[in-house]
Design a protein around this motif. Structure first.
Motif, mmCIF file in Angstrom:
data_model
loop_
_atom_site.group_PDB
_atom_site.id
_atom_site.type_symbol
_atom_site.label_atom_id
_atom_site.label_comp_id
_atom_site.label_asym_id
_atom_site.label_seq_id
_atom_site.Cartn_x
_atom_site.Cartn_y
_atom_site.Cartn_z
ATOM 1 N N GLU A 30 0.835 -1.208 0.000
ATOM 2 C CA GLU A 30 0.000 0.000 0.000
ATOM 3 C C GLU A 30 0.868 1.256 0.000
ATOM 4 N N ASP A 31 1.932 1.244 0.797
ATOM 5 C CA ASP A 31 2.850 2.392 0.824
ATOM 6 C C ASP A 31 3.496 2.600 -0.535
ATOM 7 N N LYS A 32 3.840 1.506 -1.197
ATOM 8 C CA LYS A 32 4.458 1.597 -2.520
ATOM 9 C C LYS A 32 3.481 2.200 -3.521
ATOM 10 N N ASP A 33 2.203 1.798 -3.445
ATOM 11 C CA ASP A 33 1.185 2.359 -4.335
ATOM 12 C C ASP A 33 1.012 3.854 -4.096
ATOM 13 N N VAL A 34 0.941 4.260 -2.841
ATOM 14 C CA VAL A 34 0.791 5.685 -2.504
ATOM 15 C C VAL A 34 2.008 6.455 -2.993
ATOM 16 N N TYR A 35 3.198 5.908 -2.790
ATOM 17 C CA TYR A 35 4.416 6.553 -3.261
ATOM 18 C C TYR A 35 4.386 6.713 -4.778
ATOM 19 N N MET A 36 3.972 5.657 -5.472
ATOM 20 C CA MET A 36 3.936 5.695 -6.930
ATOM 21 C C MET A 36 2.965 6.773 -7.418
ATOM 22 N N ILE A 37 1.789 6.858 -6.822
ATOM 23 C CA ILE A 37 0.803 7.865 -7.240
ATOM 24 C C ILE A 37 1.337 9.263 -6.981
ATOM 25 N N ASN A 38 1.916 9.494 -5.808
ATOM 26 C CA ASN A 38 2.479 10.811 -5.505
ATOM 27 C C ASN A 38 3.632 11.150 -6.440
ATOM 28 N N HIS A 39 4.459 10.172 -6.728
ATOM 29 C CA HIS A 39 5.580 10.370 -7.654
ATOM 30 C C HIS A 39 5.073 10.727 -9.050
ATOM 31 N N LEU A 40 4.020 10.046 -9.509
ATOM 32 C CA LEU A 40 3.455 10.326 -10.826
ATOM 33 C C LEU A 40 2.837 11.720 -10.883
ATOM 34 N N ARG A 41 2.173 12.126 -9.801
ATOM 35 C CA ARG A 41 1.603 13.486 -9.757
ATOM 36 C C ARG A 41 2.710 14.534 -9.819
ATOM 37 N N ASP A 42 3.777 14.307 -9.070
ATOM 38 C CA ASP A 42 4.915 15.234 -9.114
ATOM 39 C C ASP A 42 5.515 15.293 -10.517
ATOM 40 N N LEU A 43 5.687 14.130 -11.124
ATOM 41 C CA LEU A 43 6.261 14.062 -12.460
ATOM 42 C C LEU A 43 5.366 14.779 -13.470
ATOM 43 N N PHE A 44 4.055 14.602 -13.351
ATOM 44 C CA PHE A 44 3.126 15.288 -14.247
ATOM 45 C C PHE A 44 3.278 16.807 -14.095
ATOM 46 N N GLY A 45 3.398 17.274 -12.854
ATOM 47 C CA GLY A 45 3.590 18.703 -12.613
ATOM 48 C C GLY A 45 4.875 19.226 -13.228
ATOM 49 N N VAL A 46 5.930 18.429 -13.186
ATOM 50 C CA VAL A 46 7.201 18.825 -13.793
ATOM 51 C C VAL A 46 7.066 18.901 -15.315
ATOM 52 N N LEU A 47 6.367 17.945 -15.900
ATOM 53 C CA LEU A 47 6.238 17.885 -17.356
ATOM 54 C C LEU A 47 5.288 18.944 -17.911
ATOM 55 N N ASP A 48 4.301 19.352 -17.123
ATOM 56 C CA ASP A 48 3.302 20.323 -17.580
ATOM 57 C C ASP A 48 3.878 21.737 -17.481
ATOM 58 N N ASN A 49 4.668 22.120 -18.484
ATOM 59 C CA ASN A 49 5.367 23.419 -18.483
ATOM 60 C C ASN A 49 4.425 24.607 -18.381
ATOM 61 N N ASN A 50 3.349 24.583 -19.163
ATOM 62 C CA ASN A 50 2.466 25.749 -19.198
ATOM 63 C C ASN A 50 1.323 25.665 -18.183
ATOM 64 N N HIS A 51 1.311 24.640 -17.353
ATOM 65 C CA HIS A 51 0.339 24.473 -16.251
ATOM 66 C C HIS A 51 -1.107 24.537 -16.737
ATOM 67 N N ASN A 52 -1.379 23.915 -17.897
ATOM 68 C CA ASN A 52 -2.738 23.894 -18.414
ATOM 69 C C ASN A 52 -3.465 22.585 -18.092
ATOM 70 N N GLY A 53 -2.829 21.699 -17.337
ATOM 71 C CA GLY A 53 -3.457 20.445 -16.948
ATOM 72 C C GLY A 53 -3.271 19.321 -17.937
ATOM 73 N N THR A 54 -2.519 19.573 -18.996
ATOM 74 C CA THR A 54 -2.211 18.526 -19.970
ATOM 75 C C THR A 54 -0.731 18.616 -20.331
ATOM 76 N N ILE A 55 -0.200 17.496 -20.813
ATOM 77 C CA ILE A 55 1.172 17.505 -21.303
ATOM 78 C C ILE A 55 1.171 17.058 -22.758
ATOM 79 N N SER A 56 1.972 17.726 -23.550
ATOM 80 C CA SER A 56 2.103 17.389 -24.964
ATOM 81 C C SER A 56 3.438 16.670 -25.165
ATOM 82 N N TRP A 57 3.617 16.109 -26.365
ATOM 83 C CA TRP A 57 4.884 15.442 -26.652
ATOM 84 C C TRP A 57 6.036 16.432 -26.568
#
Length: 162
Positions: A30-57
């Motif tokens: 369960e801790d690993k799942d929570v870590y993975m979800i939080n890590h993915l959210r952080d990564l999405f925030g890093v990738l979303d340069n223009n902060h529009n809620g989506t990431i492009s190629w």
């Protein structure tokens, strides 16, 4: 009588230890799942340069040398050179961009080995698509589309694909 008491005590201790270990393993998963979800959210925030809620190629491509993105690819056992293919796979609606839900659900589905059911579903879908394509191709060879409008061509092809 003493042997019976020792044996019973060891059996009870073994059961208690087993329950404790199973609970610890479950908590770890369960801790690993929570870590993975939080890590993915952080990564999405890093990738979303223009902060529009989506990431492009383009946004992903700019971050291919980012340590978090490289760690993510390593965690899911995919080479960074496969980034474009992964992006296309996660972009389920083929919009050219991935929103947070597509990103999270797609990445979480990538964990672990593919289930036999998943593979069967993909094989079935591919077979259906191949069958429909062969019908359309056969119809195209039989029909003379030269004098038809594009709408008439599509309608003729639909007739054969059903």
């Amino acid at each position: 009588k003493d042997v019976y008491m020792i044996f019973t005590t060891l059996a009870v201790m073994n059961i208690v230890t087993g329950v404790f270990v199973e609970n610890a393993l479950q908590r770890g998963r369960e801790d690993k799942d929570v870590y993975m979800i939080n890590h993915l959210r952080d990564l999405f925030g890093v990738l979303d340069n223009n902060h529009n809620g989506t990431i492009s190629w383009c946004e992903v491509e700019k971050h291919l040398d980012n340590a978090k993105l490289q760690a993510f690819f390593k965690d899911i056992d995919i080479d960074i050179s496969e980034a474009r293919g992964l992006f296309l796979l996660l972009d389920r609606d083929s919009s050219g961009s991935i929103d947070a839900d597509e990103f999270l659900s797609g990445c979480l589905r990538l964990r672990g080995p593919a289930k036999a059911l998943d593979m069967q579903l993909v094989m079935r879908e591919l077979s259906d698509q191949r069958h429909m394509l062969s019908k359309v191709m056969a119809a195209a060879e039989e029909e003379d589309y030269g004098e038809m409008s594009p709408i008439q061509v599509v309608n003729a092809q639909r007739k054969y694909s059903m």
